[in-house]
Design a protein around this motif. Structure first.
Motif, PDB file in Angstrom:
ATOM      1  N   UNK A  84       0.831  -1.209   0.000  1.00 35.24           N
ATOM      2  CA  UNK A  84       0.000   0.000   0.000  1.00 35.24           C
ATOM      3  C   UNK A  84       0.865   1.258   0.000  1.00 35.24           C
ATOM      4  N   UNK A  85       1.933   1.226   0.784  1.00 33.37           N
ATOM      5  CA  UNK A  85       2.831   2.384   0.808  1.00 33.37           C
ATOM      6  C   UNK A  85       3.500   2.577  -0.541  1.00 33.37           C
ATOM      7  N   UNK A  86       3.866   1.482  -1.204  1.00 32.17           N
ATOM      8  CA  UNK A  86       4.461   1.589  -2.541  1.00 32.17           C
ATOM      9  C   UNK A  86       3.509   2.314  -3.487  1.00 32.17           C
ATOM     10  N   UNK A  92       0.513   5.515  -7.894  1.00 27.42           N
ATOM     11  CA  UNK A  92      -0.184   4.566  -8.754  1.00 27.42           C
ATOM     12  C   UNK A  92       0.093   3.158  -8.249  1.00 27.42           C
ATOM     13  N   UNK A  93      -0.726   2.235  -8.666  1.00 34.24           N
ATOM     14  CA  UNK A  93      -0.551   0.835  -8.264  1.00 34.24           C
ATOM     15  C   UNK A  93       0.633   0.231  -9.010  1.00 34.24           C
ATOM     16  N   UNK A 116       0.001 -12.149  -1.394  1.00 40.01           N
ATOM     17  CA  UNK A 116       0.194 -11.383  -2.637  1.00 40.01           C
ATOM     18  C   UNK A 116      -0.897 -11.692  -3.651  1.00 40.01           C
ATOM     19  N   UNK A 117      -1.328 -12.936  -3.712  1.00 40.74           N
ATOM     20  CA  UNK A 117      -2.437 -13.279  -4.609  1.00 40.74           C
ATOM     21  C   UNK A 117      -3.682 -12.484  -4.234  1.00 40.74           C
ATOM     22  N   UNK A 122      -7.460  -7.895  -5.089  1.00 38.33           N
ATOM     23  CA  UNK A 122      -8.107  -6.700  -4.534  1.00 38.33           C
ATOM     24  C   UNK A 122      -7.640  -5.416  -5.226  1.00 38.33           C
ATOM     25  N   UNK A 123      -6.781  -5.536  -6.234  1.00 41.56           N
ATOM     26  CA  UNK A 123      -6.385  -4.378  -7.018  1.00 41.56           C
ATOM     27  C   UNK A 123      -5.200  -3.599  -6.502  1.00 41.56           C
ATOM     28  N   UNK A 124      -4.468  -4.136  -5.517  1.00 42.05           N
ATOM     29  CA  UNK A 124      -3.286  -3.436  -5.009  1.00 42.05           C
ATOM     30  C   UNK A 124      -2.067  -3.626  -5.911  1.00 42.05           C
TER      31      UNK A 124
END
Length: 271
Positions: A84-86, A92-93, A116-117, A122-124
């Protein structure tokens, strides 16, 4: 492997991104970047966003998570916060998120892959996978894992035979959709080895290339990978590197080399 199947990725491990380098990358058709949460003392994503500016949208970004200020950790919540921080720092994702050297915390590997999957779903991020420097431990278990989108492994003439074989076993075991390579010069492109060894011997006849270019071309085939992450802070150096994409490697020479490398493994030095 045909040259059209190969692509150079600009790696940002040792080099801080700058606008000139990123502009040159786009002009050369290098549209993929490889970075990590912990690069540049945990400031890599923010520095990249500042250097690229609006052009960041033109790049496909792979990042890695697993190393934190206090050490390596595959705790799911830590991984989620890092991803999330990235996204926040990049604005942007990230396109792909890889587990960074999961062999350092093998007990958390399976749960980390599931994490990670779920983040992809979930779109991260848009894809997930594994980046491993030494895949031996990862091949010693019968993992029940989702198939990763990407596996990144060491590639090239500096990689020992057991590491190459383990990387190929892991790729088959996990049925990765794509395999990427890294560290074609073993982490040191300025080592005298790369100017004293005639790497052009691996190329198909009637091709002109520098030792550096030939070494990169070979790395695409040892093991077979679709992309190679190569680090540089020089636009001129990047231009030289990209020319390796068009070189054709002799499969017979590569196979002979792999055979000799395997035969050498385990031999005791004579005195």
């Amino acid at each position: 492997m045909r040259s059209s199947d190969r692509r150079i990725v600009l790696g940002l491990y040792r080099s801080s991104p700058n606008s000139e380098l990123l502009k040159q990358a786009l002009e050369l058709g290098v549209t993929r970047l490889d970075t990590a949460y912990n690069y540049q003392r945990f400031t890599a994503h923010r520095a990249l966003a500042i250097a690229a500016g609006p052009a960041l949208a033109r790049f496909n970004i792979t990042t890695k998570v697993g190393f934190f200020p206090e050490g390596h950790n595959l705790d799911p919540e830590r991984l989620r916060r890092a991803v999330r921080q990235a996204g926040d720092d990049l604005g942007r994702v990230p396109d792909t998120v890889l587990l960074h050297n999961p062999e350092c915390s093998i007990e958390g590997f399976e749960k980390a892959c599931e994490t990670l999957l779920h983040m992809r779903e979930s779109g991260l991020c848009h894809a997930w996978g594994i980046s491993t420097w030494n895949p031996h431990q990862l091949t010693e278990h019968a993992w029940s894992l989702p198939h990763p989108d990407t596996i990144m492994v060491r590639a090239g003439l500096s990689v020992p035979a057991p590491v190459l074989d383990a990387a190929e076993r892991l790729t088959k075991q996990l049925r990765a959709r794509e395999v990427h390579g890294m560290a074609p010069f073993g982490g040191n492109a300025t080592d005298p080895l790369w100017t004293h060894v005639d790497t052009s011997l691996f190329l198909a006849p009637e091709q002109q290339a520098s030792s550096l270019q030939a070494a990169i071309a070979v790395a695409f085939t040892i093991p077979g990978v679709a992309r190679i992450a190569v680090g540089t802070s020089s636009p001129a150096h990047l231009a030289e590197i990209v020319q390796a994409e068009s070189l054709t490697v002799s499969p017979e020479t590569v196979e002979r080399y792999r055979s000799l490398l395997r035969g050498r493994t385990g031999r005791s030095p004579t005195r």
